[in-house]
Write an enzyme that holds these catalytic residues in place. Structure first.
Site, PDB file in Angstrom:
ATOM      1  N   CYS A 233      -2.924 -13.934  -4.122  1.00 29.66           N
ATOM      2  CA  CYS A 233      -2.606 -14.440  -2.775  1.00 29.66           C
ATOM      3  C   CYS A 233      -2.867 -15.944  -2.699  1.00 29.66           C
ATOM      4  CB  CYS A 233      -3.410 -13.692  -1.715  1.00 29.66           C
ATOM      5  SG  CYS A 233      -5.176 -13.883  -1.876  1.00 29.66           S
TER       6      CYS A 233
ATOM      7  N   ASP B 173     -15.949  -3.368  -4.674  1.00 31.33           N
ATOM      8  CA  ASP B 173     -15.977  -4.603  -3.892  1.00 31.33           C
ATOM      9  C   ASP B 173     -17.412  -5.111  -3.867  1.00 31.33           C
ATOM     10  OD1 ASP B 173     -13.715  -5.806  -1.736  1.00 31.33           O
ATOM     11  OD2 ASP B 173     -15.780  -6.459  -1.347  1.00 31.33           O
ATOM     12  N   SER B 174     -17.570  -6.412  -3.643  1.00 36.35           N
ATOM     13  CA  SER B 174     -18.925  -6.963  -3.568  1.00 36.35           C
ATOM     14  C   SER B 174     -19.425  -7.009  -2.128  1.00 36.35           C
ATOM     15  CB  SER B 174     -18.946  -8.371  -4.176  1.00 36.35           C
ATOM     16  OG  SER B 174     -17.963  -9.176  -3.576  1.00 36.35           O
TER      17      SER B 174
ATOM     18  N   ASP C  37      -6.503  -6.891  -6.495  1.00 37.47           N
ATOM     19  CA  ASP C  37      -6.077  -7.667  -5.321  1.00 37.47           C
ATOM     20  C   ASP C  37      -7.180  -8.662  -4.955  1.00 37.47           C
ATOM     21  OD1 ASP C  37      -4.720  -8.588  -3.117  1.00 37.47           O
ATOM     22  OD2 ASP C  37      -5.309  -6.908  -1.825  1.00 37.47           O
TER      23      ASP C  37
ATOM     24  N   ARG D 217       0.841  -1.204   0.000  1.00 36.26           N
ATOM     25  CA  ARG D 217       0.000   0.000   0.000  1.00 36.26           C
ATOM     26  C   ARG D 217       0.873   1.250   0.000  1.00 36.26           C
ATOM     27  NH1 ARG D 217      -2.698  -2.805   4.322  1.00 36.26           N
ATOM     28  NH2 ARG D 217      -4.247  -4.150   3.371  1.00 36.26           N
TER      29      ARG D 217
END
Ligand code: SAH
Length: 393
Positions: free
Chosen positions: A337, A247-248, A297, A206
């Protein structure tokens, strides 16, 4: 002490101090859930002390490769002290960090994060579960803290045949917390947030992103899979004039909005889109939109190597769309990830996405989890988080 004998030839990984033994490598022997067993080669040589997981593919997780070591409360106190000592040597730009990172700290299945004066632990293996009380005591003694919240609700628990368990293990009080990361304030709830509350592993990336946004003069930023907006705050700190968090998860986006205000940024510089990323990328493309920087991400598309092929297609798809949405000279920060996707495979996937998009780029950053989520020499699976910073050519 119960004894487990490994099939001939299958002792190699333990000899190399890799802590896992799969069910198929065991010749004979067994134990109760989480019980410490002595592991021997086919010719009777000591290999390790390990925790037995009767329900898991990973049937054994080694605690120690030292025949003289006793696995008792003092053992856990020693390993925890060692893990904490390692973090003290790091210059962590936050009051929240990972204290214990499972296998890398010689404590397979155990994850402990510290958020200010609150500890949060995940007991993700039968062995860690069995020693929970000793581990909790050792954590409080080593840190001088009094609050420890349990978040044993990760998927690994299910694979281990362990029930979900959450709640205060020691101490009590508010689960809503505020932490500092770099120059930013962030909030989270250890009872409800993802993982133990926040994605601490992206802390360094970040900050790099904030610096890159400034360096390359990115004005419009699309932060995909934003969660609570860590990269969005970073982009605003880097001087972006418009940042979109996608985002969901509605609650995560509410927090992202709150984080923009909490850090003193004008709400007019931020939009929160509650939507599917894939659909959003396609929509933006059809509307002819472009962004100067894009963050990808996503969640773990491949939890294990068995999911790698399907996951590879999903990664390639979003990366291809992102390449197409980038302004000329724009910056892509792209991550995986997934433990099941090795760094070189991830690079190939991103290369394929660029090829399909007709876009080439300069790799300006190679990113990984912050050092408080250490990788060790003997445990390559620990290299789960990898990212590339790419400047569109
Ligand atoms: N970048 C974040 C962490 C991302 S975690 C940080 O720095 O903190 C992955 C996020 O993806 C989660 O918040 C989850 O809600 C979201 N997510 C998962 N699938 C999604 C999808 N198909 N579309 C949009 N968001 C999704």
């Amino acid at each position: 002490m119960k004894k487990i004998t490994i099939r001939p030839g299958k002792e190699r990984s333990l000899v190399k101090r890799h802590p896992w033994v799969f069910e198929s490598s065991i010749a004979r022997g067994g134990g109760d859930s989480g019980e410490t067993v002595r592991v021997e080669s086919a010719d009777g040589q000591f290999l390790a002390w390990a925790a037995f997981s009767p329900g898991s593919q990973i049937r054994l997780r080694a605690w120690s490769f030292d025949a003289a070591e006793r696995i008792d409360a003092a053992f856990f106190a020693r390993r925890i002290a060692q893990a904490i000592a390692m973090r003290k040597r790091l210059a962590i730009a936050s009051d929240a960090w990972r204290l214990v990172h499972g296998e890398a700290d010689g404590l397979p299945g155990l994850v402990v994060d510290r958020y200010g004066d609150t500890l949060v632990a995940q007991f993700g293996s039968a062995g860690a579960e069995r020693w929970k009380q000793a581990i909790a005591d050792a954590l409080l003694a080593a840190t001088g803290l009094t609050r420890l919240y349990e978040r044993s609700d990760a998927q690994a628990r299910e694979w281990e045949g362990l029930p979900v368990q959450t709640g205060w293990l020691r101490g009590d009080g508010e689960t809503a917390l505020t932490i500092r990361e770099h120059d930013w304030k962030l909030t989270l709830d250890v009872a409800e947030g993802h993982k133990t509350g926040y994605y601490l592993d992206q802390r360094d990336s970040r900050q790099r992103f904030a610096a890159a946004v400034r360096q390359y003069g990115c004005k419009t930023v699309l932060n995909c899979f934003s969660y609570t907006g860590g990269f969005s705050v970073a982009a605003l700190a880097g001087g972006a004039s418009l940042v979109v968090s996608v985002d969901s998860s509605g609650p995560a986006l509410e927090r992202a909005k709150a984080h923009v205000a909490l850090n003193g940024f004008d709400a007019g510089r931020h939009e929160a889109w509650d939507a599917d990323v894939n659909a959003t990328l396609r929509r933006c493309l059809s509307e002819g939109r472009r962004f100067d920087a894009i963050v990808l991400d996503p969640p773990k598309f491949a939890p294990t190597a068995a999911h790698a092929e399907r996951a590879a297609r999903a990664y390639k798809d979003i990366n291809r769309l992102a390449f197409m949405l980038l302004s000329d000279g724009g910056l892509l920060y792209t991550f995986s990830c997934s433990g099941g996707i090795a760094p070189d495979l991830f690079h190939k996937i991103v290369a394929g996405a660029g090829l399909d998009a007709g876009v080439d780029g300069y790799i300006v950053e190679r990113l990984s989890a912050a050092a408080d989520h250490p990788q060790t020499v003997c445990f390559p699976e620990g290299d789960y988080l990898k990212g590339l910073g790419i400047l569109k050519r």
